[in-house]
Design a protein around this motif. Structure first.
Motif, PDB file in Angstrom:
ATOM      1  N   LEU A 145       0.692  -1.280  -0.151  1.00 20.18           N
ATOM      2  CA  LEU A 145      -0.163   0.240  -0.253  1.00 20.18           C
ATOM      3  C   LEU A 145       0.834   1.249  -0.063  1.00 20.18           C
ATOM      4  CD1 LEU A 145      -2.574  -0.815   2.732  1.00 20.18           C
ATOM      5  CD2 LEU A 145      -2.656  -1.580   0.223  1.00 20.18           C
ATOM      6  N   GLU A 146       0.404   2.347  -1.037  1.00 17.90           N
ATOM      7  CA  GLU A 146       1.190   2.944  -1.233  1.00 17.90           C
ATOM      8  C   GLU A 146       0.519   4.203  -1.290  1.00 17.90           C
ATOM      9  OE1 GLU A 146       5.931   1.683  -3.261  1.00 17.90           O
ATOM     10  OE2 GLU A 146       4.269   2.012  -4.199  1.00 17.90           O
ATOM     11  N   PRO A 147      -0.194   4.629  -0.799  1.00 14.39           N
ATOM     12  CA  PRO A 147      -0.853   6.006  -0.836  1.00 14.39           C
ATOM     13  C   PRO A 147      -0.675   7.368  -0.891  1.00 14.39           C
ATOM     14  CG  PRO A 147      -1.610   5.045   1.370  1.00 14.39           C
ATOM     15  CD  PRO A 147      -0.854   4.526   1.212  1.00 14.39           C
ATOM     16  N   ASN A 148      -1.096   8.340  -1.538  1.00 14.25           N
ATOM     17  CA  ASN A 148      -0.830   9.629  -1.866  1.00 14.25           C
ATOM     18  C   ASN A 148      -1.307  10.592  -1.640  1.00 14.25           C
ATOM     19  OD1 ASN A 148       2.026   8.514  -3.021  1.00 14.25           O
ATOM     20  ND2 ASN A 148       0.944   7.752  -4.954  1.00 14.25           N
ATOM     21  N   SER A 149      -2.531  10.175  -1.092  1.00 18.84           N
ATOM     22  CA  SER A 149      -3.098  11.857  -0.953  1.00 18.84           C
ATOM     23  C   SER A 149      -3.718  11.303   0.279  1.00 18.84           C
ATOM     24  CB  SER A 149      -4.829  11.164  -2.005  1.00 18.84           C
ATOM     25  OG  SER A 149      -5.502  10.883  -1.662  1.00 18.84           O
ATOM     26  N   PRO A 150      -4.077  12.574   1.293  1.00 18.84           N
ATOM     27  CA  PRO A 150      -5.077  12.223   2.596  1.00 18.84           C
ATOM     28  C   PRO A 150      -6.137  11.302   2.547  1.00 18.84           C
ATOM     29  CG  PRO A 150      -4.401  14.456   2.780  1.00 18.84           C
ATOM     30  CD  PRO A 150      -4.389  13.796   1.498  1.00 18.84           C
ATOM     31  N   TYR A 151      -7.009  11.323   1.810  1.00 20.78           N
ATOM     32  CA  TYR A 151      -8.529  10.648   1.343  1.00 20.78           C
ATOM     33  C   TYR A 151      -7.713   9.075   1.557  1.00 20.78           C
ATOM     34  CZ  TYR A 151     -11.566   7.158  -0.964  1.00 20.78           C
ATOM     35  OH  TYR A 151     -11.857   6.380  -1.695  1.00 20.78           O
ATOM     36  N   SER A 152      -6.753   8.600   0.848  1.00 23.85           N
ATOM     37  CA  SER A 152      -6.213   7.298   0.123  1.00 23.85           C
ATOM     38  C   SER A 152      -5.970   6.532   1.332  1.00 23.85           C
ATOM     39  CB  SER A 152      -5.208   7.166  -1.193  1.00 23.85           C
ATOM     40  OG  SER A 152      -4.363   7.953  -1.399  1.00 23.85           O
ATOM     41  N   ALA A 153      -4.882   7.882   2.051  1.00 26.33           N
ATOM     42  CA  ALA A 153      -3.914   6.984   3.630  1.00 26.33           C
ATOM     43  C   ALA A 153      -4.808   6.498   3.998  1.00 26.33           C
ATOM     44  CB  ALA A 153      -3.228   8.425   3.510  1.00 26.33           C
ATOM     45  N   SER A 154      -6.232   7.724   4.145  1.00 22.98           N
ATOM     46  CA  SER A 154      -7.389   6.782   5.716  1.00 22.98           C
ATOM     47  C   SER A 154      -7.767   5.714   4.945  1.00 22.98           C
ATOM     48  CB  SER A 154      -7.993   8.491   5.366  1.00 22.98           C
ATOM     49  OG  SER A 154      -8.808   8.626   4.873  1.00 22.98           O
ATOM     50  N   LYS A 155      -7.983   5.753   3.941  1.00 22.92           N
ATOM     51  CA  LYS A 155      -8.320   3.917   3.600  1.00 22.92           C
ATOM     52  C   LYS A 155      -7.726   3.399   3.711  1.00 22.92           C
ATOM     53  CE  LYS A 155     -11.912   2.892   2.246  1.00 22.92           C
ATOM     54  NZ  LYS A 155     -13.594   2.769   2.898  1.00 22.92           N
ATOM     55  N   ALA A 156      -6.441   3.593   3.507  1.00 21.81           N
ATOM     56  CA  ALA A 156      -5.386   2.050   3.728  1.00 21.81           C
ATOM     57  C   ALA A 156      -5.556   1.653   4.632  1.00 21.81           C
ATOM     58  CB  ALA A 156      -3.852   2.896   3.375  1.00 21.81           C
ATOM     59  N   SER A 157      -5.099   3.098   6.028  1.00 17.36           N
ATOM     60  CA  SER A 157      -5.063   2.884   7.205  1.00 17.36           C
ATOM     61  C   SER A 157      -6.731   1.968   7.656  1.00 17.36           C
ATOM     62  CB  SER A 157      -6.149   3.670   8.155  1.00 17.36           C
ATOM     63  OG  SER A 157      -4.167   4.609   7.733  1.00 17.36           O
ATOM     64  N   SER A 158      -7.005   2.249   7.568  1.00 19.92           N
ATOM     65  CA  SER A 158      -8.887   1.655   7.964  1.00 19.92           C
ATOM     66  C   SER A 158      -8.954   0.133   6.916  1.00 19.92           C
ATOM     67  CB  SER A 158     -10.189   2.029   7.359  1.00 19.92           C
ATOM     68  OG  SER A 158     -10.143   2.189   5.566  1.00 19.92           O
ATOM     69  N   ASP A 159      -8.385  -0.275   5.973  1.00 15.84           N
ATOM     70  CA  ASP A 159      -7.915  -1.371   5.447  1.00 15.84           C
ATOM     71  C   ASP A 159      -7.204  -2.325   6.417  1.00 15.84           C
ATOM     72  OD1 ASP A 159      -8.898  -0.521   3.206  1.00 15.84           O
ATOM     73  OD2 ASP A 159      -7.148  -1.113   1.999  1.00 15.84           O
ATOM     74  N   LEU A 160      -6.068  -1.884   6.652  1.00 17.91           N
ATOM     75  CA  LEU A 160      -4.926  -2.409   7.799  1.00 17.91           C
ATOM     76  C   LEU A 160      -5.769  -2.994   9.272  1.00 17.91           C
ATOM     77  CD1 LEU A 160      -1.805  -0.486   6.979  1.00 17.91           C
ATOM     78  CD2 LEU A 160      -2.543  -2.951   6.208  1.00 17.91           C
ATOM     79  N   ILE A 161      -6.549  -1.194   9.855  1.00 14.42           N
ATOM     80  CA  ILE A 161      -7.159  -2.239  10.613  1.00 14.42           C
ATOM     81  C   ILE A 161      -8.224  -3.264  11.114  1.00 14.42           C
ATOM     82  CG2 ILE A 161      -8.690  -1.092  12.622  1.00 14.42           C
ATOM     83  CD1 ILE A 161      -7.730   1.639  11.980  1.00 14.42           C
ATOM     84  N   ALA A 162      -8.797  -3.164   9.839  1.00 13.68           N
ATOM     85  CA  ALA A 162      -9.971  -4.598   9.449  1.00 13.68           C
ATOM     86  C   ALA A 162      -9.030  -5.873   9.414  1.00 13.68           C
ATOM     87  CB  ALA A 162     -10.583  -4.532   8.277  1.00 13.68           C
TER      88      ALA A 162
END
Length: 327
Positions: A145-162
């Motif tokens: 996971l290499e998100p580049n926007s605050p939006y995609s970073a927040s979604k990547a974070s939620s993916d990892l929490i899941a």
């Protein structure tokens, strides 16, 4: 059976709810469908009007960060389909706090409540943007996971929490990552409804940079069909990409919308490129196709024509939204 759908009054979530209540998914034929939606600017009760009278549908206005409310709704729930999210990249660039709160804390609140309630399946709906940008080829689910926007970073974070709730607690979670959705009822800040409604009103459309950023387009009905396949048969702890199979540059997409609305190139207004604008997205759908039999069913030409026609015929739906949001 009871299904809790978060963000069920938004674009994708409401399509899923309309399909579920309308009988499109056999496993949910008799299910009670509970929608939890805060009705922020992108949530709209009118999106559920086609099924609003169904005795199987219950709507609750509330916040996924409200642990007490979430816990009360989770009791007796068999399946959670989690759509609720702040999702507009431009808004996340302007201010990311609400994205972190909703997408990260909200997801954790739901996961904990689902664990406490012994929910049988939790489908966390994410995005291909968590992978970053890819010049050639397509991402498999194992790509870093290499998100580049605050939006995609927040979604990547939620993916990892899941993922952590599966690995740590054994909660039967699946994550789906979709490409760019389009279709009716999409809030008119995203590119297809924004450009379509602008052109229908005789306004120019803002094309970022050189217009050569590439996206894969997925009809919302295909996306929701893929989500239900994962809900029915996805392996707990696994990630499934859901793509549409139609890659276009933004300039190519703009040309198709100009043609569909009878406009010409004079209606295109080049604008300064978005910060950290990912050049290309492309997901590999081999896994969901092989394991669950997924394949996109809506030809892009058909889906786009029907979408433009829907916006042409439903001004009463989108005009108030644009006025209220200042789009």
């Amino acid at each position: 059976m009871r299904v809790l759908v978060t963000g069920g009054a938004g674009f994708i979530g409401s399509h899923y709810v309309r399909q579920a209540v309308g009988g499109a998914y056999p496993s949910l034929a008799d299910a009670e469908v509970v929608v939890l939606d805060l009705l922020t600017y992108a949530g709209n009760r009118a999106n559920l009007d086609p099924v609003a009278d169904s005795p199987r549908l219950r709507f609750v206005q509330g916040d996924i960060c409200d642990a007490e409310l979430v816990s009360s709704l989770m009791a007796g729930t068999d399946l959670v389909v989690h759509f609720a999210a702040e999702s507009h990249v431009d808004r996340s660039i302007a201010g990311s706090a609400e994205f972190i709160r909703t997408n990260v804390l909200g997801t954790q609140t739901l996961l904990q409540a689902a664990l406490d309630a012994d929910v049988r399946k939790f489908v966390h709906v994410s995005t291909d943007e968590v992978y970053g940008s890819i010049e050639v080829g397509s991402w498999p689910e194992t790509h870093p996971l290499e998100p580049n926007s605050p939006y995609s970073a927040s979604k990547a974070s939620s993916d990892l929490i899941a993922r952590s709730y599966y690995r740590t607690h054994g909660l039967p979670v699946c994550v789906t990552r979709c490409s760019n959705n389009y279709g009716p009822y999409q809030f008119p800040e995203k590119v297809i409804p924004l450009f379509t409604t602008n052109l229908l009103d005789g306004k120019k459309v803002p094309l970022y940079g050189d217009g050569l950023n590439v996206r894969d387009w997925l009809h919302v009905d295909d996306h929701c069909h893929g989500i239900q396949l994962v809900a029915d048969g996805g392996r707990p702890g696994e990630v499934y990409n859901i793509g549409g199979g139609t890659e276009l540059t933004n300039r190519e997409l703009t040309s198709l919308l100009l043609e569909a609305t009878g406009a010409d190139e004079s209606m295109v207004q080049p604008v300064i490129d978005r910060k950290a604008h990912d050049r290309r997205y492309s997901v590999d759908i081999t896994k969901i196709s092989t394991e669950l039999g997924y394949a996109p069913r809506v030809p892009f030409e058909t889906g786009l024509a029907e979408t433009v026609a829907w916006y042409r015929d439903n001004r009463a739906w989108w005009e108030p939204l644009r006025a209220r949001a200042g789009v």
